[in-house]
Design a protein around this motif. Sequence first.
Motif, short mmCIF file in Angstrom:
data_model
loop_
_atom_site.label_atom_id
_atom_site.label_comp_id
_atom_site.label_asym_id
_atom_site.label_seq_id
_atom_site.Cartn_x
_atom_site.Cartn_y
_atom_site.Cartn_z
N UNK A 15 -6.97 -19.07 -5.23
CA UNK A 15 -7.48 -18.14 -6.24
C UNK A 15 -9.00 -18.13 -6.22
N UNK A 16 -9.56 -16.93 -6.22
CA UNK A 16 -11.00 -16.73 -6.22
C UNK A 16 -11.30 -15.53 -7.08
N UNK A 17 -12.28 -15.64 -7.96
CA UNK A 17 -12.66 -14.53 -8.82
C UNK A 17 -14.00 -14.00 -8.36
N UNK A 18 -14.07 -12.68 -8.10
CA UNK A 18 -15.31 -12.07 -7.65
C UNK A 18 -15.56 -10.79 -8.45
N UNK A 19 -16.80 -10.35 -8.45
CA UNK A 19 -17.15 -9.07 -9.04
C UNK A 19 -17.59 -8.16 -7.91
N UNK A 20 -17.09 -6.92 -7.93
CA UNK A 20 -17.42 -5.94 -6.92
C UNK A 20 -18.06 -4.73 -7.58
N UNK A 21 -19.00 -4.09 -6.89
CA UNK A 21 -19.48 -2.80 -7.39
C UNK A 21 -18.31 -1.82 -7.43
N UNK A 22 -18.34 -0.91 -8.39
CA UNK A 22 -17.24 0.05 -8.55
C UNK A 22 -17.00 0.84 -7.27
N UNK A 23 -18.06 1.24 -6.59
CA UNK A 23 -17.91 2.03 -5.35
C UNK A 23 -17.18 1.24 -4.27
N UNK A 24 -17.48 -0.06 -4.16
CA UNK A 24 -16.80 -0.90 -3.18
C UNK A 24 -15.33 -1.02 -3.54
N UNK A 25 -15.04 -1.20 -4.81
CA UNK A 25 -13.64 -1.29 -5.25
C UNK A 25 -12.88 0.00 -4.93
N UNK A 26 -13.49 1.14 -5.22
CA UNK A 26 -12.83 2.43 -4.91
C UNK A 26 -12.55 2.54 -3.41
N UNK A 27 -13.52 2.12 -2.59
CA UNK A 27 -13.32 2.19 -1.14
C UNK A 27 -12.22 1.24 -0.69
N UNK A 28 -12.14 0.06 -1.29
CA UNK A 28 -11.07 -0.88 -0.94
C UNK A 28 -9.70 -0.34 -1.33
N UNK A 29 -9.61 0.29 -2.49
CA UNK A 29 -8.35 0.91 -2.92
C UNK A 29 -7.93 1.97 -1.91
N UNK A 30 -8.87 2.81 -1.50
CA UNK A 30 -8.57 3.86 -0.53
C UNK A 30 -8.21 3.27 0.82
N UNK A 31 -8.91 2.22 1.25
CA UNK A 31 -8.60 1.56 2.51
C UNK A 31 -7.18 1.01 2.48
N UNK A 32 -6.82 0.36 1.38
CA UNK A 32 -5.46 -0.18 1.24
C UNK A 32 -4.41 0.91 1.30
N UNK A 33 -4.70 2.05 0.67
CA UNK A 33 -3.77 3.17 0.70
C UNK A 33 -3.60 3.69 2.14
N UNK A 34 -4.71 3.85 2.84
CA UNK A 34 -4.64 4.35 4.21
C UNK A 34 -3.98 3.35 5.15
N UNK A 35 -4.30 2.07 5.01
CA UNK A 35 -3.70 1.05 5.85
C UNK A 35 -2.19 0.98 5.62
N UNK A 36 -1.76 1.07 4.36
CA UNK A 36 -0.33 1.05 4.06
C UNK A 36 0.37 2.23 4.73
N UNK A 37 -0.25 3.40 4.64
CA UNK A 37 0.34 4.59 5.26
C UNK A 37 0.41 4.43 6.77
N UNK A 38 -0.67 3.92 7.38
CA UNK A 38 -0.73 3.77 8.84
C UNK A 38 0.25 2.72 9.36
N UNK A 39 0.43 1.64 8.59
CA UNK A 39 1.28 0.54 9.07
C UNK A 39 2.70 0.60 8.54
N UNK A 40 3.01 1.59 7.71
CA UNK A 40 4.36 1.72 7.18
C UNK A 40 4.69 0.68 6.12
#
Length: 72
Positions: free
Chosen positions: A16-41
């Motif tokens: 467990x690790x707690x970090x703070x991210x800028x909102x823009x980085x978080x939005x990009x990570x959410x989008x990356x996760x969505x795209x990676x999930x779609x690409x990898x099934x």
Amino acid sequence: MTKLRLGPIENDKPVRLTIELPAAVHRDLVEYGRLLARESGQAEIAVAKLISPMLARFMGADRGFRKLRGER
């Protein structure tokens, strides 16, 4: 189709690790996760599951880090 740098996300015993991210980085990570999930099934990939493999890939590609690490 463009391939993302990360492949399927493996399950591993987490530390467990707690970090703070800028909102823009978080939005990009959410989008990356969505795209990676779609690409990898996979189901939707949570941001927390992306950070570890991204950091591991970044450090693995850092020649300076590998060189200095080998000098220990």
